[in-house]
Design a protein around this motif. Structure first.
Motif, PDB file in Angstrom:
ATOM      1  N   GLU A 176       0.836  -1.202   0.000  1.00 23.82           N
ATOM      2  CA  GLU A 176       0.000   0.000   0.000  1.00 23.82           C
ATOM      3  C   GLU A 176       0.871   1.253   0.000  1.00 23.82           C
ATOM      4  O   GLU A 176       0.586   2.211  -0.722  1.00 23.82           O
ATOM      5  N   ALA A 214       3.088   3.858 -10.778  1.00 21.94           N
ATOM      6  CA  ALA A 214       3.158   2.538 -10.149  1.00 21.94           C
ATOM      7  C   ALA A 214       3.072   1.427 -11.189  1.00 21.94           C
ATOM      8  O   ALA A 214       2.450   1.580 -12.236  1.00 21.94           O
ATOM      9  N   ILE A 220       2.510   1.673  -3.484  1.00 18.22           N
ATOM     10  CA  ILE A 220       1.546   2.153  -4.484  1.00 18.22           C
ATOM     11  C   ILE A 220       1.252   3.630  -4.248  1.00 18.22           C
ATOM     12  O   ILE A 220       1.199   4.421  -5.191  1.00 18.22           O
ATOM     13  N   ALA A 227       0.996  -3.957  -9.551  1.00 17.55           N
ATOM     14  CA  ALA A 227       1.022  -3.731  -8.102  1.00 17.55           C
ATOM     15  C   ALA A 227      -0.369  -3.834  -7.483  1.00 17.55           C
ATOM     16  O   ALA A 227      -0.534  -4.406  -6.408  1.00 17.55           O
ATOM     17  N   GLY A 228      -1.373  -3.319  -8.152  1.00 18.20           N
ATOM     18  CA  GLY A 228      -2.748  -3.386  -7.641  1.00 18.20           C
ATOM     19  C   GLY A 228      -3.225  -4.826  -7.522  1.00 18.20           C
ATOM     20  O   GLY A 228      -3.856  -5.215  -6.539  1.00 18.20           O
TER      21      GLY A 228
END
Length: 121
Positions: A39, A49, A42, A53-54
């Motif tokens: 978190e 990013a 990001i 990553a999400g």
């Protein structure tokens, strides 16, 4: 070698479940740290990013939620094992059971009773 007594079996059951619960707590801590790190990464990288990553964050959150879900049934099993152990201790004390075996059983009983409530969801 004689078979284990019901008291020994109940003692070992409580010890095993408490050990399992500690393992899951440690795993949950590690997962929480990974989620926080992702978190933060990001948030710091913003628009730049990594597109993946999400997805990785969602997978880590899902794994963390699955680990949290383990605690309720595990704590129920610990409570049941503690109750069985208490019954076996009472029986062994009335029958003048082995002092060493009773000592181990009482230590396991304290371990089982000391297990904390499951972590908040």
């Amino acid at each position: 070698m004689p078979p284990p007594t019901p008291l020994t079996i109940a003692t070992q059951s409580v010890q095993r479940l408490v050990k399992e619960e500690k393992y899951y707590r440690k795993e949950l801590e590690q997962q929480n740290e990974r989620v926080k790190k992702l978190e933060t990464d990001i948030k710091n990288e913003g628009e730049g990013a990594d597109g993946n990553a999400g997805y990785v964050l969602k997978q880590e959150q899902k794994a963390r939620d699955e680990t949290k879900a383990v605690f309720a049934p595990l704590n129920e099993r610990i409570a049941e094992a503690v109750q069985r152990l208490e019954e076996q201790i009472a029986t062994a004390e009335s029958e003048e059971g082995s002092p060493e075996e009773l000592k181990k059983a009482k230590e396991a009983l304290e371990l089982g009773k000391s297990v904390e409530e499951p972590p908040a969801a």
